[in-house]
Design a protein around this motif. Structure first.
Motif, PDB file in Angstrom:
ATOM      1  N   GLY A  49       0.783  -1.223   0.000  1.00 16.11           N
ATOM      2  CA  GLY A  49       0.000   0.000   0.000  1.00 16.11           C
ATOM      3  C   GLY A  49       0.813   1.270   0.000  1.00 16.11           C
ATOM      4  O   GLY A  49       0.271   2.356  -0.261  1.00 16.11           O
ATOM      5  N   TYR A  50       2.104   1.191   0.281  1.00 14.79           N
ATOM      6  CA  TYR A  50       2.978   2.360   0.282  1.00 14.79           C
ATOM      7  C   TYR A  50       3.414   2.701  -1.144  1.00 14.79           C
ATOM      8  O   TYR A  50       3.517   1.819  -2.002  1.00 14.79           O
ATOM      9  N   ASN A  51       3.702   3.977  -1.359  1.00 17.14           N
ATOM     10  CA  ASN A  51       4.473   4.341  -2.544  1.00 17.14           C
ATOM     11  C   ASN A  51       5.796   3.583  -2.475  1.00 17.14           C
ATOM     12  O   ASN A  51       6.444   3.546  -1.419  1.00 17.14           O
ATOM     13  N   MET A  52       6.180   2.968  -3.582  1.00 10.60           N
ATOM     14  CA  MET A  52       7.351   2.100  -3.591  1.00 10.60           C
ATOM     15  C   MET A  52       8.592   2.786  -3.017  1.00 10.60           C
ATOM     16  O   MET A  52       9.411   2.158  -2.325  1.00 10.60           O
ATOM     17  N   PHE A  53       8.737   4.079  -3.269  1.00 12.44           N
ATOM     18  CA  PHE A  53       9.943   4.790  -2.842  1.00 12.44           C
ATOM     19  C   PHE A  53       9.856   5.291  -1.395  1.00 12.44           C
ATOM     20  O   PHE A  53      10.826   5.820  -0.869  1.00 12.44           O
ATOM     21  N   LEU A  54       8.674   5.140  -0.766  1.00 14.21           N
ATOM     22  CA  LEU A  54       8.485   5.621   0.596  1.00 14.21           C
ATOM     23  C   LEU A  54       8.299   4.480   1.594  1.00 14.21           C
ATOM     24  O   LEU A  54       7.991   4.719   2.764  1.00 14.21           O
ATOM     25  N   TYR A  55       8.502   3.244   1.138  1.00 13.12           N
ATOM     26  CA  TYR A  55       8.323   2.110   2.035  1.00 13.12           C
ATOM     27  C   TYR A  55       9.365   2.155   3.154  1.00 13.12           C
ATOM     28  O   TYR A  55      10.556   2.355   2.896  1.00 13.12           O
ATOM     29  N   PRO A  56       8.959   1.994   4.425  1.00 12.71           N
ATOM     30  CA  PRO A  56       9.898   2.120   5.559  1.00 12.71           C
ATOM     31  C   PRO A  56      11.042   1.106   5.479  1.00 12.71           C
ATOM     32  O   PRO A  56      10.818  -0.090   5.284  1.00 12.71           O
ATOM     33  N   LEU A  57      12.257   1.597   5.653  1.00 11.00           N
ATOM     34  CA  LEU A  57      13.431   0.721   5.630  1.00 11.00           C
ATOM     35  C   LEU A  57      13.385  -0.295   6.767  1.00 11.00           C
ATOM     36  O   LEU A  57      13.896  -1.413   6.627  1.00 11.00           O
ATOM     37  N   SER A  58      12.773   0.077   7.868  1.00  6.51           N
ATOM     38  CA  SER A  58      12.731  -0.814   9.027  1.00  6.51           C
ATOM     39  C   SER A  58      11.924  -2.079   8.764  1.00  6.51           C
ATOM     40  O   SER A  58      12.095  -3.086   9.453  1.00  6.51           O
ATOM     41  N   GLU A  59      11.045  -2.037   7.756  1.00  5.66           N
ATOM     42  CA  GLU A  59      10.209  -3.194   7.446  1.00  5.66           C
ATOM     43  C   GLU A  59      10.770  -4.042   6.311  1.00  5.66           C
ATOM     44  O   GLU A  59      10.171  -5.052   5.927  1.00  5.66           O
ATOM     45  N   MET A  60      11.914  -3.632   5.801  1.00  2.00           N
ATOM     46  CA  MET A  60      12.547  -4.403   4.723  1.00  2.00           C
ATOM     47  C   MET A  60      13.407  -5.512   5.324  1.00  2.00           C
ATOM     48  O   MET A  60      14.614  -5.354   5.538  1.00  2.00           O
ATOM     49  N   VAL A  61      12.783  -6.629   5.606  1.00  5.85           N
ATOM     50  CA  VAL A  61      13.470  -7.775   6.196  1.00  5.85           C
ATOM     51  C   VAL A  61      13.090  -9.032   5.429  1.00  5.85           C
ATOM     52  O   VAL A  61      12.024  -9.111   4.809  1.00  5.85           O
ATOM     53  N   GLY A  62      13.986 -10.039   5.480  1.00  5.36           N
ATOM     54  CA  GLY A  62      13.693 -11.322   4.858  1.00  5.36           C
ATOM     55  C   GLY A  62      13.411 -11.206   3.369  1.00  5.36           C
ATOM     56  O   GLY A  62      14.083 -10.473   2.632  1.00  5.36           O
ATOM     57  N   GLY A  63      12.366 -11.903   2.934  1.00  9.13           N
ATOM     58  CA  GLY A  63      12.002 -11.892   1.526  1.00  9.13           C
ATOM     59  C   GLY A  63      11.569 -10.529   1.031  1.00  9.13           C
ATOM     60  O   GLY A  63      11.774 -10.181  -0.144  1.00  9.13           O
ATOM     61  N   ILE A  64      10.981  -9.720   1.923  1.00  5.53           N
ATOM     62  CA  ILE A  64      10.565  -8.359   1.541  1.00  5.53           C
ATOM     63  C   ILE A  64      11.786  -7.533   1.147  1.00  5.53           C
ATOM     64  O   ILE A  64      11.737  -6.748   0.188  1.00  5.53           O
ATOM     65  N   LEU A  65      12.881  -7.708   1.882  1.00  9.05           N
ATOM     66  CA  LEU A  65      14.119  -6.989   1.563  1.00  9.05           C
ATOM     67  C   LEU A  65      14.589  -7.324   0.151  1.00  9.05           C
ATOM     68  O   LEU A  65      14.925  -6.427  -0.632  1.00  9.05           O
ATOM     69  N   TYR A  66      14.594  -8.606  -0.195  1.00 10.10           N
ATOM     70  CA  TYR A  66      15.072  -9.013  -1.519  1.00 10.10           C
ATOM     71  C   TYR A  66      14.148  -8.499  -2.624  1.00 10.10           C
ATOM     72  O   TYR A  66      14.609  -7.930  -3.616  1.00 10.10           O
ATOM     73  N   GLU A  67      12.847  -8.703  -2.448  1.00 12.35           N
ATOM     74  CA  GLU A  67      11.902  -8.318  -3.500  1.00 12.35           C
ATOM     75  C   GLU A  67      11.832  -6.806  -3.659  1.00 12.35           C
ATOM     76  O   GLU A  67      11.830  -6.291  -4.781  1.00 12.35           O
TER      77      GLU A  67
END
Length: 325
Positions: A49-67
């Motif tokens: 639901g976030y704008n792709m460029f505004l997604y919180p860095l803190s939530e980029m973990v695991g598979g989400i980080l890679y994708e």
């Protein structure tokens, strides 16, 4: 009056940077596939639901980080491709090269859409197309990098007297066939990576593996034949450094080892006994080396056909004095 074309270092730097970023994108894409993270982010073009460029860095973990990293890197490659096209339009006077820049932009747009639809439509077919187009796009950018390089301009001048004998023509055919075999091999590699472990038919799986092995043998044979003829005809028949064919030979050796490793870790019980990180490293490296093999063979083919490419009708001439600046 004819326009003069000359080497532009900044144009070449942008072309090389775009190709390098694309190679990094292919590696990240390989990690996404190896870790089965392609659907870690279920929506597109947004990210949860976030704008792709505004997604919180803190939530980029695991598979989400890679994708998500894959998406961000894809955006960078898109911006670089736009920059490359603008510079080609503004600086270079070769119409055919401007068209190649436009093709690159169209390709990166299609690539982005395929990647997004692969997520929203849950389509393995689109994932395979996405993987194959990535390799072709990388090769195209490496070709543009060669066409804008200082070496291309100096070779264009020197190839006026290059021998066009049967030996040269055989080299051209061998190089072209090798490039085609490598790309077909990458297609079957994409099939195995995306559907190999999910096939219900063991027979179909072994058919895919058999074709993959056959193509690997054909590629290896063609590379050996090419190297043998390359060093037998002498440098007067071409303008290629002997390091390039040897580099390709080294890459095919590494690729065979990685291919065996990928098969053992992905499609046999051995994969259950070793670290998943090592498995992902082997399979991702297999993709990356395959991409390097493709572009090495492709650029070498362009070098061999340079005398023909340089004769493409265009309203330009080369300024010899500016090539050596």
């Amino acid at each position: 009056m004819n326009n003069q074309i000359h080497y532009s270092p900044w144009l070449n730097r942008i072309a090389v940077l775009t190709a390098g970023a694309t190679f990094l994108l292919i590696i990240i894409g390989g990690v996404v596939t190896s870790t089965e993270s392609g659907l870690a982010v279920p929506d597109w073009p947004t990210t949860f639901g976030y704008n792709m460029f505004l997604y919180p860095l803190s939530e980029m973990v695991g598979g989400i980080l890679y994708e998500h990293s894959h998406r961000l890197m894809g955006s960078i490659v898109g911006l670089l491709t736009i920059t490359l096209l603008v510079m080609l339009l503004a600086i270079d006077t070769r119409k055919w090269l401007k068209w190649l820049g436009l093709v690159a932009l169209i390709a990166v747009i299609i690539q982005g859409v395929l990647g997004g639809l692969r997520v929203t439509e849950l389509s393995i077919t689109l994932a395979i197309l996405h993987a194959c187009l990535a390799q072709a796009f990388f090769a195209l950018l490496c070709g543009i990098s060669w066409f804008t390089s200082r070496k291309w301009f100096t070779n264009t001048i020197s190839t006026e007297n290059v021998d066009n004998s049967q030996n040269t023509k055989r080299l051209q055919r061998l190089s072209l066939l090798t490039t085609c075999f490598i790309f077909i091999q990458l297609i079957f590699g994409a099939l195995l990576r995306h559907i190999g472990s999910t096939l219900s038919s063991t027979l179909l799986l072994y058919v895919l593996i058999g074709v993959h092995i056959f193509l690997a043998l054909m590629i290896t044979l063609h590379i050996f034949l090419f190297i043998r003829r390359f060093f037998s005809v002498g440098s007067e028949s071409h303008e290629i450094s002997g390091r390039l064919p040897l580099l390709l030979l080294g890459l095919v050796g590494i690729q065979v080892i990685l291919g065996i490793g990928a098969y053992l870790t992905r499609l046999t019980f051995i994969g259950e006994t070793i670290s998943s990180v090592l498995t992902d490293l082997i399979t991702t490296s297999h993709v990356a080396v395959g991409a390097l093999m493709l572009v090495s063979s492709f650029v070498m083919t362009l070098m061999l056909f340079q005398s023909k490419l340089s004769s493409i009708p265009m309203e330009t001439t080369i300024d010899n004095t500016l090539v050596t600046e």
